[in-house]
Design a protein around this motif. Sequence first.
Motif, PDB file in Angstrom:
ATOM      1  N   TYR A 264      48.549  41.041  35.931  1.00  0.00           N
ATOM      2  CA  TYR A 264      48.130  41.696  37.173  1.00  0.00           C
ATOM      3  C   TYR A 264      46.652  42.073  37.107  1.00  0.00           C
ATOM      4  O   TYR A 264      45.900  41.838  38.059  1.00  0.00           O
ATOM      5  N   ASN A 265      46.237  42.667  35.969  1.00  0.00           N
ATOM      6  CA  ASN A 265      44.835  43.055  35.832  1.00  0.00           C
ATOM      7  C   ASN A 265      43.913  41.850  35.891  1.00  0.00           C
ATOM      8  O   ASN A 265      42.814  41.916  36.458  1.00  0.00           O
ATOM      9  N   LYS A 266      44.385  40.740  35.307  1.00  0.00           N
ATOM     10  CA  LYS A 266      43.574  39.518  35.335  1.00  0.00           C
ATOM     11  C   LYS A 266      43.445  38.984  36.754  1.00  0.00           C
ATOM     12  O   LYS A 266      42.353  38.587  37.189  1.00  0.00           O
ATOM     13  N   LYS A 267      44.569  38.990  37.479  1.00  0.00           N
ATOM     14  CA  LYS A 267      44.530  38.534  38.871  1.00  0.00           C
ATOM     15  C   LYS A 267      43.668  39.463  39.714  1.00  0.00           C
ATOM     16  O   LYS A 267      42.925  39.004  40.587  1.00  0.00           O
ATOM     17  N   LEU A 268      43.799  40.774  39.447  1.00  0.00           N
ATOM     18  CA  LEU A 268      42.995  41.748  40.185  1.00  0.00           C
ATOM     19  C   LEU A 268      41.517  41.543  39.898  1.00  0.00           C
ATOM     20  O   LEU A 268      40.681  41.575  40.813  1.00  0.00           O
ATOM     21  N   GLU A 269      41.212  41.302  38.625  1.00  0.00           N
ATOM     22  CA  GLU A 269      39.819  41.064  38.251  1.00  0.00           C
ATOM     23  C   GLU A 269      39.289  39.793  38.915  1.00  0.00           C
ATOM     24  O   GLU A 269      38.161  39.761  39.419  1.00  0.00           O
ATOM     25  N   ASN A 270      40.121  38.737  38.916  1.00  0.00           N
ATOM     26  CA  ASN A 270      39.714  37.486  39.559  1.00  0.00           C
ATOM     27  C   ASN A 270      39.496  37.690  41.050  1.00  0.00           C
ATOM     28  O   ASN A 270      38.549  37.146  41.636  1.00  0.00           O
ATOM     29  N   ALA A 271      40.400  38.494  41.660  1.00  0.00           N
ATOM     30  CA  ALA A 271      40.261  38.760  43.096  1.00  0.00           C
ATOM     31  C   ALA A 271      38.984  39.541  43.376  1.00  0.00           C
ATOM     32  O   ALA A 271      38.270  39.270  44.351  1.00  0.00           O
ATOM     33  N   GLN A 272      38.706  40.513  42.497  1.00  0.00           N
ATOM     34  CA  GLN A 272      37.484  41.298  42.668  1.00  0.00           C
ATOM     35  C   GLN A 272      36.255  40.426  42.469  1.00  0.00           C
ATOM     36  O   GLN A 272      35.251  40.573  43.184  1.00  0.00           O
ATOM     37  N   ASN A 273      36.344  39.528  41.491  1.00  0.00           N
ATOM     38  CA  ASN A 273      35.223  38.612  41.264  1.00  0.00           C
ATOM     39  C   ASN A 273      34.996  37.715  42.464  1.00  0.00           C
ATOM     40  O   ASN A 273      33.853  37.472  42.865  1.00  0.00           O
TER      41      ASN A 273
END
Length: 427
Positions: A264-273
């Motif tokens: 989830y954190n990785k997806k969130l980070e990717n989304a934020q990026n």
Amino acid sequence: MDLFKFSDDIQSAYEQLPHALAIYQLIDNRIFARVLSDGYCETFGFDSREQAYKALEKDVFYNIHPQDVSLIETEAYRSLENRDTYDIIYRSRTAGMKIDAEFKVMHAIGKHVDLENGVHLIYIWYTEAGDQVTKKIMDLQESVTSLLSNMPAMTFSKDLTTRKYIACNQAFADYAHKETPEGVVGLTDFEIFDETTAQHFVEDDKKALLMNKPYIFYEDVPDAAGNPRRFQTTKLKFMDATGKTCLLGLCQDVTDAMVIKEEYNKKLENAQNRANIDALTGIRNKTAYVEFEAKLNKTINDKGWAQFAITIFDVNNLKTINDTLGHQAGDEYICEACKIICTKFKHSPVFRIGGDEFIAISQGADYENIDELLNYFAECNMEATKTGGIVIACGMARYNNEGNVSAVFKAADEKMYENKEYLKKLE
């Protein structure tokens, strides 16, 4: 060492006692029955002493409830180490060789005796606990067993003297790759896990022993089969009824939960990026610039000063290219201009904040060489106005105690427009 034998007269006297007495010999951590009285045979339902000796020779714990064997061993070694009285209540069959006989609660009190030539004997007297005591103990055990069995967390207790597991629930047995909790009880960590993992558990036990409150921590350790697991573990020392220092452990397997959280954190980070990346050029966008500006303002407020320069770029003639050659050609024109800016300002974050507008915030090496970088663009623009190349107007301003970034941005923007007008006159 050979098995000890009393003289015939003493052996006979002991064996004819009406009280339930047993004398055991300890040799190399093994226990051997040397005397079993008539009272012992009657109490435990043997038809004869020969039958009793034969049964205990095969398995000295044969008539004891499997869950209580480790408790007896632990109490035996505790009392031996401390040269203290052996005193324990446990469950035992009282019907001789009948394996399906009902268990009853027994009370055993013993004393260690050392003879010459290193002979170590243990004298133990047995009595049946009363019905009320039996019921209370059995009810308590059933309650505890039910509690452990229904807890989702792995639960166990250890004797901190022998390092052996006293009890555990099925969840911990599964982790230890044992079919039942009985398969864990009586073993040490080194008999279940690899040496590195076992030593890790022992070190955690030592930390818990030094604390007067629950020791709570996260750990990454493999199970008995070597599979990596992640736990939230709580360890707490306590004293049992006999005064032994024991350890209660609760381990919640959070491996799957942590994997989900990391994904989830990785997806969130990717989304934020993605939210901060310009889709056309792949560099940071206006949203990212606003965030960067806020951080830089905080630095100014916290420290009272910051060293940076803002350079604003504007790509000339983009509208003409879009109108004459199409928007795809215009996009390619923007990407080429972006490449030039990022190549020269390689130590600075570069942002695309509009269709043909870029910003570079320079600190460090680019800040020190900012005039040289601007001279490069001036020379390239002079050549581009003659050959029809890409013209990139630019204006730069350094922070000079204005108190915020926007003031520097405004100064750089004004210089950029001056440069833009100058370049248009040359085209």
